[in-house]
Design an enzyme around this catalytic site. Sequence first.
Site, PDB file in Angstrom:
ATOM      1  CB  SER A   1      -6.916   3.125  -0.308  1.00 29.29           C
ATOM      2  OG  SER A   1      -5.524   3.620  -0.840  1.00 29.29           O
TER       3      SER A   1
ATOM      4  CD  GLN B   1      -4.463   1.072  -3.136  1.00 25.37           C
ATOM      5  OE1 GLN B   1      -3.802   1.737  -3.609  1.00 25.37           O
ATOM      6  NE2 GLN B   1      -4.556   1.226  -1.893  1.00 25.37           N
TER       7      GLN B   1
ATOM      8  CG  ASP C   1      -2.057   0.944   1.075  1.00 21.51           C
ATOM      9  OD1 ASP C   1      -2.723   0.957   0.096  1.00 21.51           O
ATOM     10  OD2 ASP C   1      -2.310   1.779   1.861  1.00 21.51           O
TER      11      ASP C   1
END
Length: 621
Positions: free
Chosen positions: A552, A603, A524
Site C-alpha cells: 500500500s 487506496q 485495509d
Amino acid sequence: MDSVASSSRFTTPPPREQQNLDLTPEQVKRIELNRLKAKARQREREEQAASSSFTNANGKRPLGVVPAESTSPTAPKPPPKLKRDSRLGKYFEYDLSKMVNSKGGFLVEDGKEVDEELRAKEKERERQRASQNSEPSMYLDPNLNPRCNECNSVDVDSTFRKVFRCLVCNKCKNEKPEKYSLLTKTECKEDYLLTDAELRDQELMPHLLKANPHKSTFANMMLFLRCQVEDFAWRKWGSPEALDTEWQRRVEEKKKKKSKKFEEGLKELRRRTRETVWQKRKDKEHRHTFGGVEKGPDGVGKQICHECGFSIDHDHEQISECLEVEHIDVNLFRSKTLYTPARARGVFGGQVISQALVSASNCVDPVYSLHVRLCYFLLGASSAVPILYHVDRIRDGRSYVTRSVRAVQRGRTIFILVCSFQLPEPRQPVFQYPMPADVPAPDACEGIEVIYEKMLRETADERVKEFCRTTLEERRRSPIEVKLAGMREPKDGTPIIMYWYKARNVPVRYDAAFQKCILSYISDSQFISGARRTLTMLNQGKGPTKVVMQVSLDHNISFYDDNFDCGDWLLYVILSERASSGRASVHGRMYTPGGSLVAICNQEGVVRVDTRETAGPISKL
C-alpha cells in the site's frame, strides 16, 4: 504771669508757624497715620533698651532678651519643618490657593488661557435652552393670542401647545381626561396595538419625555396625548370595532401559544420522567466488567467479569487490544501490540491506521465527529519495536478540527495521517449511491476459513497446503471475521468483489469514535488484493498474472454516518478501476445490512507481476 509760663512751655508737637498750605483730606489722613506709626516704632525701641539692661540674680541677662536674629548658641531656634512620610510614595504638590474654577469640570492654574469661543458657545446654548423652556409671550391684542379649543380661554397650557401642538387650557384638560389625558408607551402598545417604530416617530406621534418615577437610571418615559393616539389608531385599524376584533384575536393567539408551551413543557417533563425511570432500571441491571484476555495452559484466552465471575473464552485476539495505545504525554502515544501478517513485509497497515486514529481522537473534543482521513505509508514497520504516534494540533475551528499524526519507529517516520473532524450538521440534505441488489445475507455466505479448508483438502501441492494451513491459523486468530459475498462482472467487464466483515465477540457496543477506528482497521483488509484479483481475471491469457509484490502507498476514507456497529455485519464492495506502471488503485464502499452507505474508501498501492515470463533471453553478461 500764668499766661506767660503757659505760653513758654513746649507742647507736642511743637508749635509751628502757621503756613498757608492747602492740603486735601486724604493727605491730612496719610500724615496723621505716618506720625502714629513713627511713635509706635519709637516706643518699641525704648522697651527693648529697658529690657536688655535688666539682669537676674547672677548678673546675667535672661534668655528671653536674646533677639531672634542673634547668632548666639543660646538664641531661640525656629521650630523644625515637618518631614514627608516616605510611605506615601511620590506625589505632586499643587498650590490650591492658586486654583480657580473655570466651570469646565477641571481645576486649572491661573495664567492658563481660557477658550473664549467655547464659553461664548456655551452661553449661547444656555440662552437657547432658556428661551425654549420659557413660556410663549402674550400679545396685548387679545385677538392675536391662541385660545383653548374647548372653552375659548387664553390660558392655554404651554407644554401641550409646544409638545403636542394642542391648544387646551388646564381647566378643560382636567375636566376631560377621556380626551386630554396622557398615555404611556406600554398602554399605547397594549390597548391600541401600535408598534414601537410608530411611537418613536416624533412627527407621526408627538410625545413628552419625563423622568422615570420608578428609578432614575431607567430610560425616560414617553407620554402621548390620548386624543392623538386614538385618532391615529382609528385611521390605522379602520374603526374602534376593528381594533377590538384585532385585540381579541391577539389575546386568543397568546392563550393558544401559552397553552401550547405548557403542553410541550408537560410532555418534556413526562419524557424525562420516563427516561429517569428507565435509566434507574438499567442501572440496576448487572453489566459485566471484563478484564484483559488471559491465556490458559491450553492456549485458549479467557476474559472474566470482576463482579460476577462470568467468563468468555477467546480463541482469537480482541479488536480493542489491537487498537489500544499507551498515553505517554499530551500529544504522544505508543503502541502496545503490533501484528505482522504471514508473508508480509511489515506490520499490518490497518492496525497502524487505526492506532494513529485512536491517538488523534484522544486529542479532539468528543462533540466533533471524524469525517475524513488521509494517510501515507512511507516505510515498513517492525512488530519487534513499539511505534510512537506524535499528534500535531493543526487547526481548531468552530465547525472543523484538523489533526496530523506522525508514526515514528527507530527515529524514522514510517507513516503520516491527516484527519479532519466535523461538528455534525443533521439538517443538511442526504443522498447516497445504492447498495448492490440481491446480495446474499451473511448467514448464506461461506467464511474465508471454509474456502481455505476446501482448498487444503482438494490440492496435492505441498506449497499450496502450507499456504492454506498458515492462512487458516492466521484467520482463526484474527479479531475480524470475513465472509465472501460473491463476485460480479458488470457490462464493462470490471469485476466487483464483495465481502461481509464484522468484529468478533465485541462485549459492548463502543461509541461512534471507536467504531470508526475499528472500521479503519477493516478497510485495509483484502483491499489492495482486489487489484490483484482484477488483474488476474482481466489479464488471463494475455500476459503475466503472477503478482510478486503488493504494498500500500496511500489510503483515504470518508465517513458519512455515525449510526453503525462493527460488531454487526458490514458489506465491503471493492472495485479496482486502474492499474499501470506497477501501480493500481482500488475503490470501496461500506454498507450496513440495512443498505446505509457508511464510508467510502480509496487506496493506491504497488502491484507488480513477474515480467520474466514474457521477457526475452537473459544476457550472460
